[in-house]
Scaffold this motif. Structure first.
Motif, PDB file in Angstrom:
ATOM      1  N   SER A 203      42.987  42.050  36.229  1.00 38.79           N
ATOM      2  CA  SER A 203      42.221  41.088  36.894  1.00 38.79           C
ATOM      3  C   SER A 203      42.281  39.801  35.667  1.00 38.79           C
ATOM      4  CB  SER A 203      40.792  41.516  37.732  1.00 38.79           C
ATOM      5  OG  SER A 203      40.084  42.357  36.989  1.00 38.79           O
TER       6      SER A 203
ATOM      7  N   ASP B  96      33.141  40.615  35.264  1.00 37.86           N
ATOM      8  CA  ASP B  96      33.436  40.291  36.682  1.00 37.86           C
ATOM      9  C   ASP B  96      32.341  39.431  37.364  1.00 37.86           C
ATOM     10  OD1 ASP B  96      35.822  42.028  37.067  1.00 37.86           O
ATOM     11  OD2 ASP B  96      35.321  43.341  38.278  1.00 37.86           O
TER      12      ASP B  96
ATOM     13  N   ALA C 267      40.030  36.978  40.579  1.00 38.49           N
ATOM     14  CA  ALA C 267      39.919  38.281  40.106  1.00 38.49           C
ATOM     15  C   ALA C 267      41.650  38.956  40.580  1.00 38.49           C
ATOM     16  CB  ALA C 267      38.964  39.592  40.501  1.00 38.49           C
TER      17      ALA C 267
END
Length: 295
Positions: free
Chosen positions: A159, A247, A259
């Motif tokens: 990611s 994230d 991601a």
């Protein structure tokens, strides 16, 4: 009398793309506002043999730094990304961000060269065997696009690489990086209105220098306020080294699919909001307005 105009960088040389807002006078010299991130022990006005950027170019550099705790979490990963993991302009503890106005001879703008620091000394190296321009310019996409080529990305790509690629697409497509060779810097007091002056750039003004921890905090606050409580749901909501924090930061900034997919331009936060958060530290010292003290 000086006037504001939008001048095509392409007009300054065949290697240069995009546009930059500059202040243009009656001569072939133009004033440009640039930003420089480096360690605070270096002089704020010293950009000789160093790289600077416009707003979007330095935002790409600064935003991408948020993947470093994950990207560089193991020796194998760190070895694969030395431009982030072995770069004191990204991970030193005393980083500063400086806003400057420089005056540049348009005809001198040519091949960009990466300039890096090693054992305290900055040097610029040519790219592809092409001589460095006295003043170099390139879009971040042109410089890094081969590293983050979406055609090689798959669902198994980590990611953090997707985040870097989407950051580049969002901010680096028109964001600019510059290089300024020390050998081409004008001597103090040199009259650049004289035809044939033997130099190509000079620092007009150091507008302001702030600690990157302060400017980062302003930007992160803007992202956090748009995150719908995502950071609060992390086990360590303020731990910027945690995968959960990373994230939340990028999914808010670039969109929830960033991601593992190419982000849509409309996903995430508007560029104008992030640019405003970038500008705020230089515009004030009032913390309530996102201002930062000078250092």
């Amino acid at each position: 009398m000086m006037s504001i105009s939008r001048v095509s960088i392409a007009a300054c040389g065949p290697l240069l793309l995009g546009v930059a807002t500059i202040t243009q006078g009656a001569t072939d010299w133009v004033n440009m506002t640039v930003y420089h991130t480096n360690q605070a022990n270096y002089s704020a006005e010293d950009i000789a043999d160093m790289n600077t950027a416009d707003v979007l170019g330095d935002l790409e550099f600064t935003i991408r730094a948020k993947i470093i705790p994950v990207e560089c979490s193991s020796p194998e990963r760190a070895k694969a990304a030395p431009w982030d993991c072995e770069n004191p302009e990204q991970d030193a503890s005393n980083l500063a961000v400086t806003k400057l106005i420089i005056s540049v001879k348009q005809q001198a703008i040519a091949q960009y060269c990466p300039c890096n620091v090693h054992e305290g000394i900055y040097t610029c190296k040519s790219r592809n065997g092409t001589e460095c321009g006295a003043v170099g310019a390139i879009t971040v996409m042109d410089f890094l696009g081969h590293v983050y080529d979406p055609s090689r990305f798959t669902k198994s790509t980590p990611s953090y690489e997707w985040y870097a690629m989407n950051t580049l697409r969002r901010y680096g497509t028109t964001g600019m990086w510059y290089s300024t060779l020390g050998s081409a810097q004008c001597a103090p007091g040199m009259d650049t209105t004289i035809s044939g002056v033997p130099c190509s750039w000079r620092v007009v003004e150091v507008v302001k220098r702030v600690a990157r921890t302060c400017s980062d905090a302003v930007q992160i606050a803007a992202v956090s306020s748009a995150s719908s409580g995502c950071f609060d749901r992390c086990p360590q909501p303020t731990n910027q080294s945690s995968p959960c924090w990373v994230d939340c930061y990028f999914s808010t900034l670039l969109g929830p699919d960033s991601a593992h997919n190419i982000s849509l331009p409309s996903a995430g936060m508007p560029i104008t909001t992030i640019v405003a958060a970038w500008d705020a530290p230089f515009n004030s010292v009032d913390k309530s307005k996102g201002g930062c003290p000078s250092i």
